[in-house]
Enzyme design. Structure first.
Site, PDB file in Angstrom:
ATOM      1  N   LYS A 114       0.833  -1.210   0.000  1.00 22.58           N
ATOM      2  CA  LYS A 114       0.000   0.000   0.000  1.00 22.58           C
ATOM      3  C   LYS A 114       0.864   1.255   0.000  1.00 22.58           C
ATOM      4  CE  LYS A 114      -4.188  -1.917   2.131  1.00 22.58           C
ATOM      5  NZ  LYS A 114      -3.762  -3.318   2.239  1.00 22.58           N
ATOM      6  N   GLU A 197      -3.377   7.601   8.412  1.00 23.70           N
ATOM      7  CA  GLU A 197      -4.011   8.536   7.487  1.00 23.70           C
ATOM      8  C   GLU A 197      -5.298   9.110   8.074  1.00 23.70           C
ATOM      9  OE1 GLU A 197      -4.452   6.009   4.060  1.00 23.70           O
ATOM     10  OE2 GLU A 197      -6.502   5.453   4.619  1.00 23.70           O
ATOM     11  N   GLU A 272      -9.556   0.603  -6.340  1.00 25.89           N
ATOM     12  CA  GLU A 272     -10.503   0.880  -5.261  1.00 25.89           C
ATOM     13  C   GLU A 272     -10.286   2.279  -4.683  1.00 25.89           C
ATOM     14  OE1 GLU A 272     -11.121  -2.218  -2.464  1.00 25.89           O
ATOM     15  OE2 GLU A 272     -10.677  -3.810  -3.879  1.00 25.89           O
ATOM     16  N   GLU A 286      -6.534   1.247  -3.007  1.00 27.72           N
ATOM     17  CA  GLU A 286      -5.622   0.187  -3.414  1.00 27.72           C
ATOM     18  C   GLU A 286      -6.062  -0.344  -4.771  1.00 27.72           C
ATOM     19  OE1 GLU A 286      -5.825  -3.119  -0.719  1.00 27.72           O
ATOM     20  OE2 GLU A 286      -8.010  -3.223  -0.800  1.00 27.72           O
ATOM     21  N   ASN A 288      -6.416  -4.160  -6.667  1.00 32.39           N
ATOM     22  CA  ASN A 288      -6.288  -5.615  -6.628  1.00 32.39           C
ATOM     23  C   ASN A 288      -5.853  -6.093  -8.009  1.00 32.39           C
ATOM     24  OD1 ASN A 288      -9.226  -5.839  -4.552  1.00 32.39           O
ATOM     25  ND2 ASN A 288      -7.105  -5.793  -3.927  1.00 32.39           N
ATOM     26  N   ARG A 290      -5.916  -8.682  -9.820  1.00 28.46           N
ATOM     27  CA  ARG A 290      -6.505  -9.992 -10.093  1.00 28.46           C
ATOM     28  C   ARG A 290      -7.972  -9.806 -10.428  1.00 28.46           C
ATOM     29  NH1 ARG A 290      -9.668 -10.309  -5.663  1.00 28.46           N
ATOM     30  NH2 ARG A 290      -8.850  -9.551  -3.680  1.00 28.46           N
TER      31      ARG A 290
END
Length: 350
Positions: A114, A197, A272, A286, A288, A290
């Site tokens: 991340k 954050e 996302e 983030e 993904n 996949r």
């Protein structure tokens, strides 16, 4: 092409179904408890990986590579979960002379942390939640939390699935949150690094499905909303995300494509975001690297088969459509059914 599916259950059946429709042969690699499972019967060929222990079967790279050699497979689709986001596995498949039906290992690595993903997003001009990750010293993290203003979110730099995440409302709670989140992340991901954050108090979790090929083309297939969650696990997923202001929706589309292009993304995957429901602001969360469990809701509103697109791209084909060709019709929901014990505060119980 003979495709070995390095997965089990529903997603293996899903991949086998599309591969067969495209005229490809399929191989099911199974652990002993899955010997009689439907995905094993539906494949053209089946090969035993090992015992029930995941480390000796579905998570064993050597055994999966042995299965590739034994069956003469010339491509591997990892599905989701298991080894799907493990760059070393993708690289091992490619080094074995097989096609990897997923993004290049470099893209998997780029989004695997991340912290690194956040830096790449900033470099690509994608907005990120104000935060701090330049030091793991608790005193420096505490200063950063004060500067950001409470409440803050402490989260693991690696992994996902809601592990290594704590919301902290007051400075007194920060030391314990840092210790707990780091220890949990170390156990789950082998990496205790943290990010502190700003905590968005009215967040929506919205993702954009992107699709890229190996000729530098990236398009988006619209949004999905996954704000209904329990323990940071998605419960309801819907497409498209409802009631987004036009500038927010269009901005999400644009920056998702921008980030995917910047890392040379060449498969299907979601970017996302957290959307502030009060202001309409959106921030990268983030990516993904996949196929996702909830990909069928995007397929339902676009009429596209994402597994087919992944296979074609891995075979070197260009995307068969442009952004202008993508249309949306209707609305789709997917629900995750959780086996939980209500007498133990709804703890997971299979």
């Amino acid at each position: 092409m003979k495709i070995l599916v390095a997965n089990r259950g529903e997603i293996a059946r899903r991949i086998i179904r599309t591969a067969r429709a495209l005229g490809h042969h399929t191989v099911a690699a199974f652990a002993d408890p899955d010997h009689d499972a439907p995905f094993v019967a539906e494949a053209d060929l089946a090969v035993r990986l090992g015992p029930a222990d995941l480390a000796a079967s579905y998570l064993s790279v050597p055994r999966l590579l042995d299965a590739v050699v034994a069956t003469g497979a010339d491509a591997v689709h990892p599905g989701y979960g298991f080894l799907s986001e493990q760059a070393p596995f993708a690289r091992a498949v490619l080094d074995a002379g097989c096609r990897w039906i997923g993004p290049q290992p470099e893209a998997i690595e780029a989004m695997g942390s991340k912290i690194e993903a956040r830096r790449l997003a900033v470099a690509a001009g994608v907005p990120v939640i104000p935060g701090f990750d330049a030091s793991q010293d608790p005193a420096r993290l505490a200063v950063a939390a004060d500067e950001l203003g409470y409440p803050v979110l402490v989260k693991a730099a690696a992994g996902g699935g809601g592990k290594g995440i704590r919301v902290v409302d007051h400075p007194d709670g920060l030391p314990a949150a840092l210790a707990e989140a780091s220890a949990e992340a170390e156990r789950a991901f082998g990496d205790g690094a943290l990010i502190v954050e700003r905590y968005i108090q009215r967040p929506r979790h919205v993702e954009v499905q992107v699709l890229g090929d190996r000729h530098g083309v990236v398009i988006h297939l619209g949004t999905r909303e996954c704000s209904v969650q329990r323990r940071y696990q998605k419960v309801l997923e819907e497409a498209p995300a409802p009631n987004l202001p036009g500038p927010t929706r269009n901005g999400l589309h644009d920056v998702a494509v921008r980030l995917a292009t910047a890392i040379g993304y060449d498969s299907a995957g979601p970017v996302e975001f957290i959307v502030d429901d009060e202001t309409g602001e959106y921030f990268f969360l983030e990516m993904n690297t996949r196929l996702q469990v909830e990909h069928p809701v995007t397929e339902a509103i676009t009429g596209l088969d994402l597994v087919e697109m992944m296979i074609r791209v891995a075979d070197g084909e260009s995307l068969p459509l442009t952004q202008d060709d993508v249309t949306f019709a209707g609305h789709a929901f997917e629900a995750r059914i959780n086996a939980e014990d209500p007498t133990r505060d709804f703890a997971p119980q299979t």
